[in-house]
Design an enzyme around this catalytic site. Structure first.
Site, PDB file in Angstrom:
ATOM      1  N   GLY A  47      69.902 -20.896 -98.066  1.00  0.00           N
ATOM      2  CA  GLY A  47      70.656 -20.903 -96.763  1.00  0.00           C
ATOM      3  C   GLY A  47      70.224 -21.963 -95.815  1.00  0.00           C
ATOM      4  O   GLY A  47      70.180 -21.642 -94.613  1.00  0.00           O
ATOM      5  N   HIS A  48      69.752 -23.051 -96.312  1.00  0.00           N
ATOM      6  CA  HIS A  48      69.264 -24.104 -95.409  1.00  0.00           C
ATOM      7  C   HIS A  48      69.279 -25.531 -96.295  1.00  0.00           C
ATOM      8  O   HIS A  48      69.671 -25.401 -97.562  1.00  0.00           O
ATOM      9  CB  HIS A  48      67.983 -23.736 -94.970  1.00  0.00           C
ATOM     10  CG  HIS A  48      66.961 -23.805 -96.165  1.00  0.00           C
ATOM     11  ND1 HIS A  48      66.051 -22.513 -96.511  1.00  0.00           N
ATOM     12  CD2 HIS A  48      66.128 -24.795 -96.856  1.00  0.00           C
ATOM     13  CE1 HIS A  48      65.388 -22.795 -97.480  1.00  0.00           C
ATOM     14  NE2 HIS A  48      65.400 -24.237 -97.693  1.00  0.00           N
ATOM     15  N   GLY A  49      69.116 -26.505 -95.604  1.00  0.00           N
ATOM     16  CA  GLY A  49      68.843 -27.985 -96.141  1.00  0.00           C
ATOM     17  C   GLY A  49      67.519 -28.536 -95.605  1.00  0.00           C
ATOM     18  O   GLY A  49      66.925 -28.109 -94.617  1.00  0.00           O
ATOM     19  N   ARG A  63      71.305 -25.586-100.015  1.00  0.00           N
ATOM     20  CA  ARG A  63      71.221 -24.621-101.225  1.00  0.00           C
ATOM     21  C   ARG A  63      71.252 -23.038-100.589  1.00  0.00           C
ATOM     22  O   ARG A  63      70.861 -22.659 -99.730  1.00  0.00           O
ATOM     23  CB  ARG A  63      69.897 -24.845-101.862  1.00  0.00           C
ATOM     24  CG  ARG A  63      68.520 -24.173-101.278  1.00  0.00           C
ATOM     25  CD  ARG A  63      67.834 -24.985-100.105  1.00  0.00           C
ATOM     26  NE  ARG A  63      68.097 -26.351-100.129  1.00  0.00           N
ATOM     27  CZ  ARG A  63      67.161 -26.912-100.691  1.00  0.00           C
ATOM     28  NH1 ARG A  63      65.875 -26.392-101.165  1.00  0.00           N
ATOM     29  NH2 ARG A  63      67.086 -28.163-100.281  1.00  0.00           N
TER      30      ARG A  63
END
Ligand code: TYD
Length: 138
Positions: free
Chosen positions: A51-53, A98
């Site tokens: 839940g981040h990039g 992702r």
């Protein structure tokens, strides 16, 4: 970076009746130098990670044990990988959102990373990621 730069890397395997062996060398098998290793384990059923990039980080993700799904999103297209072999590494270049879920019980997700932990390299908000990913300024 786009999803075209993502690839599943078939790592070397030394098959042996005593147990198989896989190795990873910076530069030879993966396109970055390894500066950090971390792993997710004891993941409870139904959990979601990621839940981040990342702005600049390169990573290689491996299911060392068990299996899980990795949804990758370059801001335009999404693609889901199912990782379930310790000799396959998913190369994730920078600028890739992702989400990781569907962990099997006892699974271990190991990540090789191109740099030390740095919170300023993260996109924590999807809207911020999309703005830069679709703006094409990375
Ligand atoms: P995070 O990357 O958000 O985990 P995930 O994407 O798997 O859900 O990291 C969770 C927490 O762990 C966050 O507070 C930062 C910390 N952390 C470190 O201190 N060092 C590291 O190398 C990593 C990956 C995370």
């Amino acid at each position: 970076m786009s999803l075209q730069h993502v690839r599943l890397i078939d790592l070397p395997r030394i098959l042996d009746p005593r147990g198989n062996l896989t190795f990873i060398e910076s530069g030879n098998h993966i396109p970055f130098d390894i500066r950090r290793v971390y792993y997710l384990y004891d993941v409870p059923g139904g959990a979601h990670r990621g839940g981040h990039g990342h702005k600049a980080l390169h990573q290689l993700m491996i299911a060392m044990s068990g299996s899980f799904d990795v949804l990758l999103d370059d801001g335009r297209t999404k693609f889901k990988y199912h990782l379930n072999r310790s000799y396959y590494g998913l190369y994730i270049p920078p600028m890739m959102w992702r989400e990781i879920d569907n962990f099997s019980s006892g699974s271990v997700c190991m990540v090789l990373a191109s740099d030390h932990y740095d919170e300023s390299d993260y996109y924590r908000e999807y809207a911020d990621f999309l703005r830069d990913a679709q703006g094409g300024n990375k």
